[in-house]
Design a protein around this motif. Sequence first.
Motif, mmCIF file in Angstrom:
data_model
loop_
_atom_site.group_PDB
_atom_site.id
_atom_site.type_symbol
_atom_site.label_atom_id
_atom_site.label_comp_id
_atom_site.label_asym_id
_atom_site.label_seq_id
_atom_site.Cartn_x
_atom_site.Cartn_y
_atom_site.Cartn_z
ATOM 1 N N PHE A 145 0.827 -1.199 0.000
ATOM 2 C CA PHE A 145 0.000 0.000 0.000
ATOM 3 C C PHE A 145 0.861 1.249 0.000
ATOM 4 C CE2 PHE A 145 -2.328 3.389 2.241
ATOM 5 C CZ PHE A 145 -3.371 3.546 1.356
ATOM 6 N N TRP A 146 2.015 1.185 0.675
ATOM 7 C CA TRP A 146 2.902 2.351 0.743
ATOM 8 C C TRP A 146 3.505 2.673 -0.614
ATOM 9 C CZ3 TRP A 146 1.757 5.223 4.518
ATOM 10 C CH2 TRP A 146 1.312 4.656 5.714
ATOM 11 N N SER A 147 3.747 1.661 -1.421
ATOM 12 C CA SER A 147 4.223 1.939 -2.776
ATOM 13 C C SER A 147 3.108 2.566 -3.608
ATOM 14 C CB SER A 147 4.777 0.676 -3.427
ATOM 15 O OG SER A 147 3.774 -0.286 -3.595
ATOM 16 N N ALA A 148 1.871 2.154 -3.377
ATOM 17 C CA ALA A 148 0.738 2.792 -4.058
ATOM 18 C C ALA A 148 0.620 4.253 -3.626
ATOM 19 C CB ALA A 148 -0.557 2.046 -3.762
ATOM 20 N N MET A 149 0.883 4.529 -2.360
ATOM 21 C CA MET A 149 0.864 5.913 -1.873
ATOM 22 C C MET A 149 1.958 6.734 -2.550
ATOM 23 S SD MET A 149 -1.454 6.609 0.486
ATOM 24 C CE MET A 149 -0.675 7.920 1.377
ATOM 25 N N LEU A 150 3.152 6.178 -2.672
ATOM 26 C CA LEU A 150 4.255 6.876 -3.328
ATOM 27 C C LEU A 150 3.917 7.159 -4.792
ATOM 28 C CD1 LEU A 150 7.225 7.899 -3.393
ATOM 29 C CD2 LEU A 150 7.846 5.569 -4.050
ATOM 30 N N ILE A 151 3.369 6.180 -5.475
ATOM 31 C CA ILE A 151 2.981 6.365 -6.871
ATOM 32 C C ILE A 151 1.872 7.414 -6.975
ATOM 33 C CG2 ILE A 151 2.053 5.217 -8.921
ATOM 34 C CD1 ILE A 151 4.928 4.334 -8.139
ATOM 35 N N ALA A 152 0.936 7.423 -6.030
ATOM 36 C CA ALA A 152 -0.137 8.423 -6.031
ATOM 37 C C ALA A 152 0.442 9.825 -5.863
ATOM 38 C CB ALA A 152 -1.141 8.129 -4.919
ATOM 39 N N ILE A 153 1.419 9.979 -4.983
ATOM 40 C CA ILE A 153 2.064 11.281 -4.794
ATOM 41 C C ILE A 153 2.771 11.709 -6.073
ATOM 42 C CG2 ILE A 153 3.919 12.466 -3.551
ATOM 43 C CD1 ILE A 153 3.109 10.743 -1.086
ATOM 44 N N LEU A 154 3.510 10.789 -6.688
ATOM 45 C CA LEU A 154 4.212 11.122 -7.934
ATOM 46 C C LEU A 154 3.245 11.472 -9.054
ATOM 47 C CD1 LEU A 154 7.047 8.455 -7.887
ATOM 48 C CD2 LEU A 154 7.268 10.919 -7.554
ATOM 49 N N MET A 155 2.147 10.731 -9.153
ATOM 50 C CA MET A 155 1.153 11.024 -10.188
ATOM 51 C C MET A 155 0.520 12.393 -9.955
ATOM 52 S SD MET A 155 -0.668 7.326 -10.742
ATOM 53 C CE MET A 155 -1.970 7.969 -11.768
ATOM 54 N N THR A 156 0.305 12.763 -8.702
ATOM 55 C CA THR A 156 -0.251 14.073 -8.375
ATOM 56 C C THR A 156 0.709 15.184 -8.773
ATOM 57 O OG1 THR A 156 -1.500 13.120 -6.544
ATOM 58 C CG2 THR A 156 -1.148 15.500 -6.499
ATOM 59 N N ILE A 157 1.988 14.993 -8.481
ATOM 60 C CA ILE A 157 2.996 16.005 -8.830
ATOM 61 C C ILE A 157 3.099 16.157 -10.339
ATOM 62 C CG2 ILE A 157 5.476 16.492 -8.775
ATOM 63 C CD1 ILE A 157 5.489 15.194 -5.955
ATOM 64 N N VAL A 158 3.195 15.040 -11.055
ATOM 65 C CA VAL A 158 3.302 15.092 -12.518
ATOM 66 C C VAL A 158 2.053 15.725 -13.130
ATOM 67 C CG1 VAL A 158 3.420 13.655 -14.591
ATOM 68 C CG2 VAL A 158 4.936 13.193 -12.674
ATOM 69 N N SER A 159 0.890 15.369 -12.619
ATOM 70 C CA SER A 159 -0.356 15.943 -13.118
ATOM 71 C C SER A 159 -0.401 17.453 -12.885
ATOM 72 C CB SER A 159 -1.540 15.263 -12.441
ATOM 73 O OG SER A 159 -2.740 15.852 -12.842
ATOM 74 N N ALA A 160 0.059 17.909 -11.726
ATOM 75 C CA ALA A 160 0.068 19.341 -11.425
ATOM 76 C C ALA A 160 1.038 20.081 -12.346
ATOM 77 C CB ALA A 160 0.448 19.561 -9.967
ATOM 78 N N ILE A 161 2.185 19.490 -12.622
ATOM 79 C CA ILE A 161 3.161 20.120 -13.519
ATOM 80 C C ILE A 161 2.593 20.229 -14.932
ATOM 81 C CG2 ILE A 161 5.401 19.780 -14.647
ATOM 82 C CD1 ILE A 161 6.368 18.593 -11.950
ATOM 83 N N ILE A 162 1.972 19.152 -15.400
ATOM 84 C CA ILE A 162 1.392 19.176 -16.750
ATOM 85 C C ILE A 162 0.247 20.182 -16.830
ATOM 86 C CG2 ILE A 162 0.085 17.795 -18.415
ATOM 87 C CD1 ILE A 162 1.832 15.409 -17.554
ATOM 88 N N ALA A 163 -0.602 20.213 -15.813
ATOM 89 C CA ALA A 163 -1.718 21.162 -15.803
ATOM 90 C C ALA A 163 -1.203 22.603 -15.766
ATOM 91 C CB ALA A 163 -2.626 20.891 -14.613
ATOM 92 N N ALA A 164 -0.174 22.871 -14.988
ATOM 93 C CA ALA A 164 0.402 24.214 -14.924
ATOM 94 C C ALA A 164 1.007 24.617 -16.263
ATOM 95 C CB ALA A 164 1.445 24.296 -13.824
ATOM 96 N N HIS A 165 1.620 23.657 -16.926
ATOM 97 C CA HIS A 165 2.216 23.950 -18.237
ATOM 98 C C HIS A 165 1.141 24.328 -19.256
ATOM 99 C CE1 HIS A 165 4.757 23.743 -21.752
ATOM 100 N NE2 HIS A 165 3.897 22.897 -22.307
ATOM 101 N N PHE A 166 0.045 23.593 -19.289
ATOM 102 C CA PHE A 166 -1.001 23.872 -20.249
ATOM 103 C C PHE A 166 -1.789 25.126 -19.880
ATOM 104 C CE2 PHE A 166 -0.331 19.433 -21.547
ATOM 105 C CZ PHE A 166 -0.156 19.666 -22.910
ATOM 106 N N ASP A 167 -1.913 25.432 -18.601
ATOM 107 C CA ASP A 167 -2.567 26.672 -18.190
ATOM 108 C C ASP A 167 -1.729 27.860 -18.618
ATOM 109 O OD1 ASP A 167 -4.714 25.388 -17.118
ATOM 110 O OD2 ASP A 167 -4.022 25.515 -15.044
ATOM 111 N N LYS A 168 -0.411 27.751 -18.533
ATOM 112 C CA LYS A 168 0.494 28.807 -18.914
ATOM 113 C C LYS A 168 0.491 29.019 -20.425
ATOM 114 C CE LYS A 168 4.161 28.500 -16.492
ATOM 115 N NZ LYS A 168 5.503 28.143 -16.039
ATOM 116 N N SER A 169 0.300 27.948 -21.175
ATOM 117 C CA SER A 169 0.310 28.034 -22.636
ATOM 118 C C SER A 169 -0.913 28.775 -23.180
ATOM 119 C CB SER A 169 0.358 26.633 -23.235
ATOM 120 O OG SER A 169 1.527 25.968 -22.843
ATOM 121 N N ASP A 170 -2.012 28.755 -22.446
ATOM 122 C CA ASP A 170 -3.253 29.391 -22.908
ATOM 123 C C ASP A 170 -3.198 30.906 -22.860
ATOM 124 O OD1 ASP A 170 -4.346 26.940 -23.449
ATOM 125 O OD2 ASP A 170 -5.435 26.802 -21.544
ATOM 126 N N GLU A 171 -2.284 31.470 -22.106
ATOM 127 C CA GLU A 171 -2.247 32.936 -21.945
ATOM 128 C C GLU A 171 -1.665 33.630 -23.125
ATOM 129 O OE1 GLU A 171 -0.106 33.539 -18.355
ATOM 130 O OE2 GLU A 171 -1.746 32.845 -17.129
#
Length: 103
Positions: free
Chosen positions: A77-103
């Motif tokens: 379960f702890w490895s699933a938690m680590l993967i969830a944290i990494l997926m959240t970080i990567v998703s936030a970076i990608i979302a920030a990149h695309f939000d920045k591109s729209d301006e």
Amino acid sequence: MAISAFFPSSLYVANVEMAVVAAFVLGLLNWLVKPIVSLLSLPINLLTLGLFGLVINGAMLELTAKLVGSGFQFSSFWSAMLIAILMTIVSAIIAAHFDKSDE
């Protein structure tokens, strides 16, 4: 698939097709089950200032692994938690990149 390459002892994905199936199942779970679980866990989520959301994300990944089968597994379960944290970080970076591109 990329995260499983970085953490081969924590996450096992058999092939690309299994990764697509797991992504589809995770999407369905996040759409159907996660809102209900988030609503039921709202008091503890407020007490932990939202950090319990990471536990919910880890649980959604574990449930995905159980539903998909042996082609998509976490070592714990702890490895699933680590993967969830990494997926959240990567998703936030990608979302920030695309939000920045729209301006």
